[in-house]
Design an enzyme around this catalytic site. Structure first.
Site, PDB file in Angstrom:
ATOM      1  NE  ARG A  25     -11.532  21.440 -19.358  1.00 54.35           N
ATOM      2  CZ  ARG A  25     -11.343  21.367 -18.047  1.00 54.35           C
ATOM      3  NH1 ARG A  25     -12.373  21.417 -17.222  1.00 54.35           N
ATOM      4  NH2 ARG A  25     -10.128  21.255 -17.540  1.00 54.35           N
ATOM      5  CE  LYS A  82      -0.063   5.411 -11.354  1.00 55.11           C
ATOM      6  NZ  LYS A  82      -0.130   6.231 -10.170  1.00 55.11           N
ATOM      7  CE  LYS A  94       9.315   2.762 -13.870  1.00 52.01           C
ATOM      8  NZ  LYS A  94      10.230   3.802 -14.338  1.00 52.01           N
ATOM      9  CG  ASP A 104       0.166   8.013  -6.471  1.00 53.15           C
ATOM     10  OD1 ASP A 104      -0.351   8.153  -7.607  1.00 53.15           O
ATOM     11  OD2 ASP A 104       1.282   8.496  -6.167  1.00 53.15           O
ATOM     12  CG  HIS A 119       3.431   2.002 -10.024  1.00 52.67           C
ATOM     13  ND1 HIS A 119       2.790   1.838 -11.226  1.00 52.67           N
ATOM     14  CD2 HIS A 119       3.644   3.342  -9.895  1.00 52.67           C
ATOM     15  CE1 HIS A 119       2.600   3.018 -11.798  1.00 52.67           C
ATOM     16  NE2 HIS A 119       3.106   3.949 -11.002  1.00 52.67           N
ATOM     17  CE  LYS A 140       4.433  11.070  -4.047  1.00 53.12           C
ATOM     18  NZ  LYS A 140       5.051  11.421  -5.327  1.00 53.12           N
TER      19      LYS A 140
END
Lengths: 482, 482
Positions: free
Chosen positions: A58, A166, A200, A253, A258, A349
């Site tokens: 944009r 994803k 990976k 997430d 994963h 995290k």
């Protein structure tokens, strides 16, 4: 591919002329992953001789401004590439400005792509990459379809493919809806659902390791393996991605994608032909579909959800957020190979260290029980095979040798192999290079199939629905366990 | 063990007062192995508080001269021990001069030993070590017996034990005769037949490795192992031991004992209780007794005998000697675990390098056949587990990982563990320290039982009898293969 000749005879092989259309060219992913990967492939001469990148966004940029901007975002290390190569690479880049929900954008884009095809004298392949928030997928896909950009050229040449990042939906229903939409516009063979973990090298190597070493495959079952622990721990906090993270949570997430992909790769059966993309995807989907749903009566025994202290003070995060930044799932797989073997899926995290690895615990002398945090209470003499995904990709085996001197006492030692110690393996290609390469040549092995996506949501959605019934454990930043 | 108290109350535990009687104290073995091992144990305080060494030899020495002479022969590295420790150690040494075939020697020896017992105020344990050529065994054993030195003291205290070096006989008949003689004079529990390979840490570690790592034992059979190669290669030529070697040959020197012991350890079943000496010896003997004799019709296919060029010019060697300095045997074991799996036994002098190791080849993709020298013709993707005995004791596994980049091609890599890299294992005790220690405490695990000796000769003797039917391959010094 000689260029003079190819202007007469059309290129139709795997490296036929190709245009990469990147929606969201100014975004994080495009700058930090896609463009560096394309540059890497370009330098290695693994892109088609005639390729173009068309960025869509944009924002207002001149072509020159965009090139400057992206050059910065790509974060190229000094000396990593020749300046001339970078310059030539960016010469392939052009820009289309517009609003994603405006039909005008797609008309201009169609003209833009046509002009490149005309210049090449041939209908090129088109690879659409949706490098934008999932909420925009549907709109863009419908407009692409309406503008007929998803179709090959009128003479039947020039494939179109779509690369989807994803998260692919955020529960079973939304995933199914997105899948249905895609299914209307594209065939399964045109849809490339990215889970970059699949690409990976360290993960691919688990398959090579399992299927090329006759030493291990006979042990790969409930008779010899006691439990498997898959973990994806990050030191990083949500920090700048607070708003995203507060809307998503750790399970969506990294859990649905994963961690379950790692599980599929460690647990899948060997397909009759490992070189067949379909066979590989089918076996991954098959093992995912055999995951046993967490029973409602034993949520607390099998699930931990945590949030690090201070998450609610991160910018963009709700002050009363109940979103998880950590989870731990204990599950089993209902098939002959794995019946009864616990699989632990853990991610978080703000943990003490960055560590993505899979620990395979072999049966052995376990003196004592294992608690729900996978800690052994008491002493043990167990072989452990560890696949370290990152950092320091490698493989190690804990085993036992005799303590020197009289008697037959043993002590544990480590047999290890690090990619970094091995010259030919030291520079592992980036996952995105591999993914783009495979999308160009049409190899779907490292992309998630619709069956895999649906199987993973089928397992994850009920957990999300029951999340609120579980205590939210608040843990300190830098925790080693929750 | 307080010394004041022990003069009143007799010591009768495993470290009760003990006299080591060494026949052939001035020989190679005593100087280079026995005395350094005793010194090592002394410094580590692993000898009884009250111990004496009585050396026996034909040569004339004063006690002082003998100490000087042995101090030199022991070849102690500078700084390896404190001078004071060496001196105190040698204070425990006394000497008995005489001819081994003279009854007088044994009478004086009896008086000598009695005087030490009198000094200690207690009948001590006696450990007789025959550190002399096997031809002298019978005479010494008979004289020991006639002089009643093989008996405990009249009050029933003080054990007697005998340590016998290899070679234990030189074929089935002579071994059986020696065994019968020993059986008349001693009980099996008093007889310690030394094969110092059994006491090597690296060999003991194979057992620890096999029986403590549940990872490997399930693979330890014909279903998963394709072949096993046991080798003992030496750079050294016969040189100063020409006469001995010309009378013995490689098969008797290292085949009947070291190589077959390595085979027993790699191939034996796990006893119900690995801490039971009898059970360990029984399982070793059992697997040796299942070795399949080389069929007379296929000698050439299964046996290679070689002699290095120049052997016949070594001092002490017959100019027309047909003795082997190299052999290679292909055999199989007739039990459920190993049926059909070839075992290669290979040993040689004057080879390209010193290397004692066992290679365990797992079944896998073998593209091509294996020739009789254990070379793979064609390419292969086989896991190999290697136990390196010396030099650089350690364990390694050849396995396969993915080559980076597109596709699923693999390349071989090595997982390895070296004792030398591991601080706690870096200084492996000498085999003889372990053997002497175990003989004192009466643990026969690391000594060959009569059943093992007879089983090994039963396998080796027919080969020796057929040796002359085989061509003698002359190989160059420094050969890598024969």
């Amino acid at each position: 591919m000689a260029s003079t000749k190819s202007q007469i005879k059309k290129d139709t092989g795997p490296l036929a002329p190709t245009i990469f259309v990147i929606f969201g060219i100014t975004g994080d992913l495009a700058g930090s992953k896609l463009l560096p990967a394309l540059l890497g492939l370009y330098v290695k001469k693994e892109l088609p001789d005639r390729f173009a990148i068309v960025g869509v966004s944009r924002r207002h940029f001149s072509r020159e401004e965009l090139r400057e901007y992206l050059r910065d975002r790509m974060n190229i290390k000094h000396g990593q590439f020749f300046e001339e190569d970078i310059k030539h690479f960016l010469d392939h880049l052009s820009y289309e400005e517009g609003k994603f929900d405006s039909p005008n954008l797609y008309q201009s884009l169609a003209v833009h792509l046509k002009s490149i095809d005309d210049m090449w004298g041939q209908c090129s392949n088109k690879l659409f990459h949706l490098s934008i928030p999932p909420a925009l997928y549907e709109g863009i896909l419908l407009e692409l379809s309406a503008s007929k950009l998803t179709l090959p050229c009128s003479d039947g040449t020039g494939w179109t493919r779509v690369l989807i990042e994803k998260p692919f939906g955020n529960n079973t229903d939304t995933a199914r809806n997105l899948d249905k939409l895609l299914g209307k516009l594209f065939k399964e063979s045109q849809i490339f659902r990215i889970d970059h973990y699949l690409a990976k090298e360290a993960l691919q190597n688990i398959l090579a390791f399992r299927f090329s070493n006759s030493l291990f495959e006979p042990l790969w079952n409930r008779e010899h393996i006691e439990r498997i622990h898959i973990k994806l721990l990050e030191k990083e906090t949500a920090s700048e991605r607070g708003a995203f993270y507060d809307a998503t949570g750790a399970l969506r997430d990294v859990g649905q994608n994963h961690l379950l992909m790692m599980l599929a790769i460690i647990a899948m059966d060997k397909p009759a032909d490992t070189s067949q993309s379909d066979a590989m995807r089918r076996e991954r989907a098959r093992v995912l579909s055999k995951l046993i749903a967490i029973p409602k009566r034993s949520l607390v025994e099998n699930l931990i959800r945590g949030q690090y202290e201070g998450f609610r003070r991160e910018s963009g995060v709700d002050a009363n957020s109940l979103i998880e930044t950590y989870f731990r799932i204990t599950t089993k797989i209902n098939n002959r190979r794995w019946k009864g073997v616990p699989f632990y899926l853990e991610a978080g995290k703000a943990m003490a260290e960055d560590r993505v690895e899979i620990d395979v615990y072999f049966k052995g002398d376990t003196n004592g029980k294992i608690d729900r945090r996978n800690k052994i209470l008491g002493t043990s003499r167990q072989n452990i095979l560890t696949f370290r995904i990152q950092p320091d990709e490698g493989i190690k085996i804990r085993f036992f040798v005799k303590k020197p001197g009289p008697g037959m006492n043993t002590e544990s030692k480590i047999l290890k192999f690090h990619y970094a110690d091995s010259p030919s393996l030291a520079s592992l290609p980036e996952a995105y290079e591999r993914l783009i390469h495979d999308a160009i040549v049409g190899d779907q092995t490292l992309f998630a199939s619709t069956d895999e996506i649906m199987a993973s949501w089928k397992f994850i959605t009920p957990i999300l629905e029951n999340w609120s019934k579980l205590p939210l454990v608040i843990y300190a930043k830098g925790a080693t366990e929750v």
